[in-house]
Write a protein that holds these residues in place. Structure first.
Motif, PDB file in Angstrom:
ATOM      1  N   GLU A  71       0.815  -1.211   0.000  1.00 30.87           N
ATOM      2  CA  GLU A  71       0.000   0.000   0.000  1.00 30.87           C
ATOM      3  C   GLU A  71       0.852   1.267   0.000  1.00 30.87           C
ATOM      4  O   GLU A  71       0.391   2.324  -0.412  1.00 30.87           O
ATOM      5  CB  GLU A  71      -0.907   0.000   1.248  1.00 30.87           C
ATOM      6  N   GLY A  72       2.090   1.170   0.479  1.00 30.22           N
ATOM      7  CA  GLY A  72       2.944   2.345   0.612  1.00 30.22           C
ATOM      8  C   GLY A  72       3.658   2.709  -0.672  1.00 30.22           C
ATOM      9  O   GLY A  72       3.436   2.135  -1.736  1.00 30.22           O
ATOM     10  N   GLY A  73       4.549   3.670  -0.556  1.00 29.78           N
ATOM     11  CA  GLY A  73       5.311   4.115  -1.717  1.00 29.78           C
ATOM     12  C   GLY A  73       6.040   5.403  -1.401  1.00 29.78           C
ATOM     13  O   GLY A  73       6.620   5.558  -0.330  1.00 29.78           O
ATOM     14  N   TRP A  74       5.969   6.342  -2.341  1.00 25.22           N
ATOM     15  CA  TRP A  74       6.669   7.612  -2.149  1.00 25.22           C
ATOM     16  C   TRP A  74       5.867   8.744  -2.767  1.00 25.22           C
ATOM     17  O   TRP A  74       4.982   8.521  -3.602  1.00 25.22           O
ATOM     18  CB  TRP A  74       8.067   7.556  -2.762  1.00 25.22           C
ATOM     19  N   CYS A  75       6.178   9.953  -2.303  1.00 26.26           N
ATOM     20  CA  CYS A  75       5.537  11.120  -2.879  1.00 26.26           C
ATOM     21  C   CYS A  75       6.599  12.069  -3.408  1.00 26.26           C
ATOM     22  O   CYS A  75       7.723  12.111  -2.900  1.00 26.26           O
ATOM     23  CB  CYS A  75       4.656  11.840  -1.859  1.00 26.26           C
ATOM     24  N   ASN A  76       6.235  12.804  -4.445  1.00 29.82           N
ATOM     25  CA  ASN A  76       7.060  13.913  -4.914  1.00 29.82           C
ATOM     26  C   ASN A  76       6.766  15.074  -3.971  1.00 29.82           C
ATOM     27  O   ASN A  76       5.750  15.752  -4.104  1.00 29.82           O
ATOM     28  CB  ASN A  76       6.702  14.267  -6.360  1.00 29.82           C
ATOM     29  N   SER A  77       7.640  15.281  -3.000  1.00 29.47           N
ATOM     30  CA  SER A  77       7.287  16.172  -1.899  1.00 29.47           C
ATOM     31  C   SER A  77       7.195  17.634  -2.320  1.00 29.47           C
ATOM     32  O   SER A  77       6.293  18.350  -1.882  1.00 29.47           O
ATOM     33  CB  SER A  77       8.251  15.990  -0.728  1.00 29.47           C
ATOM     34  N   SER A  78       8.101  18.111  -3.166  1.00 29.34           N
ATOM     35  CA  SER A  78       8.004  19.507  -3.606  1.00 29.34           C
ATOM     36  C   SER A  78       6.713  19.750  -4.379  1.00 29.34           C
ATOM     37  O   SER A  78       6.053  20.787  -4.215  1.00 29.34           O
ATOM     38  CB  SER A  78       9.209  19.890  -4.466  1.00 29.34           C
ATOM     39  N   GLU A  79       6.329  18.795  -5.218  1.00 29.79           N
ATOM     40  CA  GLU A  79       5.079  18.937  -5.974  1.00 29.79           C
ATOM     41  C   GLU A  79       3.871  18.854  -5.054  1.00 29.79           C
ATOM     42  O   GLU A  79       2.857  19.524  -5.283  1.00 29.79           O
ATOM     43  CB  GLU A  79       4.994  17.872  -7.069  1.00 29.79           C
ATOM     44  N   ALA A  80       3.963  18.037  -4.017  1.00 31.35           N
ATOM     45  CA  ALA A  80       2.865  17.960  -3.043  1.00 31.35           C
ATOM     46  C   ALA A  80       2.700  19.296  -2.325  1.00 31.35           C
ATOM     47  O   ALA A  80       1.575  19.754  -2.088  1.00 31.35           O
ATOM     48  CB  ALA A  80       3.131  16.839  -2.036  1.00 31.35           C
ATOM     49  N   VAL A  81       3.824  19.930  -1.988  1.00 32.82           N
ATOM     50  CA  VAL A  81       3.773  21.249  -1.360  1.00 32.82           C
ATOM     51  C   VAL A  81       3.124  22.262  -2.305  1.00 32.82           C
ATOM     52  O   VAL A  81       2.258  23.046  -1.911  1.00 32.82           O
ATOM     53  CB  VAL A  81       5.189  21.700  -0.941  1.00 32.82           C
ATOM     54  N   LYS A  82       3.527  22.231  -3.571  1.00 28.56           N
ATOM     55  CA  LYS A  82       2.924  23.140  -4.557  1.00 28.56           C
ATOM     56  C   LYS A  82       1.428  22.885  -4.696  1.00 28.56           C
ATOM     57  O   LYS A  82       0.630  23.821  -4.847  1.00 28.56           O
ATOM     58  CB  LYS A  82       3.600  22.961  -5.923  1.00 28.56           C
ATOM     59  N   HIS A  83       1.048  21.614  -4.647  1.00 31.49           N
ATOM     60  CA  HIS A  83      -0.359  21.258  -4.837  1.00 31.49           C
ATOM     61  C   HIS A  83      -1.224  21.843  -3.729  1.00 31.49           C
ATOM     62  O   HIS A  83      -2.257  22.478  -3.993  1.00 31.49           O
ATOM     63  CB  HIS A  83      -0.506  19.737  -4.886  1.00 31.49           C
TER      64      HIS A  83
END
Length: 462
Positions: A163-175
């Motif tokens: 179920e887990g994985g990774w996020c594009n953190s800078s893009e998540a912040v922008k979102h």
């Protein structure tokens, strides 16, 4: 003396200092209620270059051993991550959450206590179907042949959380920043006008925070002030040693095409993390593969009071990682993914945590002031919660009693009681001073030392 906290009334102006994970998530949650005037101040454009949240990726995991509070919070966040992906797809933007799975290795033919407790609690909570437990080293290699050498070198026990994985953190912040803008959150993100100089207190009552002063000398009045200043928090206000800024080393490889094709298919991996500290990611869309170490970290004490403050590539442009950390990276990766031995390291930085004494977040009214709250103590595991954490912080701002407000309340623990989180290597706190004089291991690497050829030619030096 501990001051009593009063929640804000409808129509209140709430100032949030810090436009990272905790700050933006809180601004969004507050704005959804449409009853507050919300302002966010940051000294840089969002995402701020030296914030921990500004990164190519972060792990999104629910594997928390016996800290099941965070496991359940992550389950709640998964749905929002998928919703964000849908919102981005509608705008022809790439996903921010990538469900690659998280592969947790142990060594020595058996799971460590951390991995055992993770599987036990995940299964007992009803999520056992997320877990794929490998019963032999051969099963790991069959599923992930890229890790053959790692398995042969002793990382021979593992389970996959699908179920887990990774996020594009800078893009998540922008979102979430764009979601805040759509809801009318006010932002001030300039070097002088958005940079906090000091809290501003009522001249008649030095314990009553009535706003902030920015570097340009202006006073901005607010009914409540939330410091979401990450690893800088302990240098902004007296946190009674509940948090400390610690530097954690991160590197990138930019592998050649044949390796990139193989490593794009990897899950997020944790290389016996509670013992070694090392973790890594698949290659991203730009061909970058990030490796990090999650440990007790480095300190950078300021001369005036010995409080550790972040030292970043914004203020120290040529900084990379300590030479001792480079040596350790090369040694570990030589066993785990030996194909990296002949690769140059393309990038390195020290990423700064706000480490709490016990590994739990510190999100609470500050006991020394009226109208002031803090949201810090990320302890290196905050960004995965960016879609959900603001709702929990909003409850705390509004004085709602929850399991989260109780877990993250102000705690008067002593630094000798430091526990860190269960997934941290060397939690016995062997913290080094960054760039310490007369410590050859603590100096910053030069870029030429990132080259594989340097390693081969100068083994004795590093």
């Amino acid at each position: 003396m501990t001051t009593a906290y009063t929640p804000p009334s409808p129509g209140s102006k709430i100032i949030i200092v810090g436009g990272g994970c905790f700050g933006l998530s809180t601004a969004y949650a507050l704005a959804l209620k449409n009853q507050y005037e919300v302002w966010v101040f940051d000294r840089q454009a969002i995402p701020a270059n030296d914030a921990a949240s500004c990164d190519i990726n972060k792990i999104v995991r629910m594997d928390y051993a016996n800290d099941t509070l965070y496991m359940h919070l992550m389950v709640e966040a998964f749905g929002l991550w998928r919703q964000w992906n849908k919102e981005r797809a509608e705008k022809d933007l790439g996903p921010v959450f990538h469900q690659s799975g998280v592969l947790l290795f142990s060594g020595k033919d058996k799971f460590s206590d951390f991995e055992k407790d993770c599987m036990k609690n995940i299964r007992e909570a009803g999520y056992g179907h997320f877990i794929e437990e490998f019963t032999s080293p051969e099963q790991i290699i069959e599923k992930f042949p890229q890790f053959r050498k790692a398995v042969e070198n002793g990382f021979n026990t593992a389970y996959l959380n699908k179920e887990g994985g990774w996020c594009n953190s800078s893009e998540a912040v922008k979102h979430i920043y764009n979601k805040c803008l759509e809801l009318g959150v006010n932002f001030v993100t300039e070097k002088d006008t958005g940079c906090l100089s000091s809290l501003y207190c009522d001249p008649k009552d030095p314990t009553a925070v009535v706003g902030i002063k920015t570097e340009d000398g202006k006073i901005h009045y607010g009914d409540r002030v939330l410091l979401a200043t990450g690893s800088w928090t302990g240098s902004v206000v007296d946190m009674r040693k509940q948090v400390v800024a610690t530097g954690q080393q991160v590197i990138h490889f930019q592998p050649p095409q044949h390796l990139r094709r193989e490593w794009e298919k990897l899950p997020v991996w944790c290389g016996d993390l509670s013992n070694t500290g090392y973790y890594g990611f698949p290659c991203n869309a730009d061909g970058k593969m990030k490796i990090g170490k999650h440990h007790s970290g480095y300190l950078n004490p300021r001369a005036s009071d010995e409080v550790s403050v972040p030292r970043t590539q914004v203020t120290h442009i040529g900084d990379t990682i300590p030479i001792g950390a480079l040596r350790e990276f090369r040694e570990f990766m030589g066993k785990f993914l030996p194909e990296t031995t002949n690769l140059d390291i393309s990038f390195g930085r020290v990423c700064w945590y706000s480490d709490s004494v016990d590994g739990d977040f510190v999100i609470s009214p500050h006991p020394d002031y009226k109208n002031l709250l803090v949201a810090c103590g990320d302890s290196g595991h905050g960004l995965k919660f960016i879609p959900i954490i603001g709702f929990k912080i909003r409850d705390i701002i509004e004085g709602v009693d929850t399991q989260y407000s109780r877990a993250w309340k102000w705690r008067n623990m002593q630094t000798q009681d430091t526990k860190l989180d269960g997934l941290r290597a060397d939690s016995l706190l062997q913290r080094l001073i960054l760039c310490e004089e007369n410590n050859a291991d603590a100096r910053m690497c030069h870029m030429d030392e990132f080259k594989a050829s340097f390693k081969h030619q100068n083994t004795a030096k590093i």
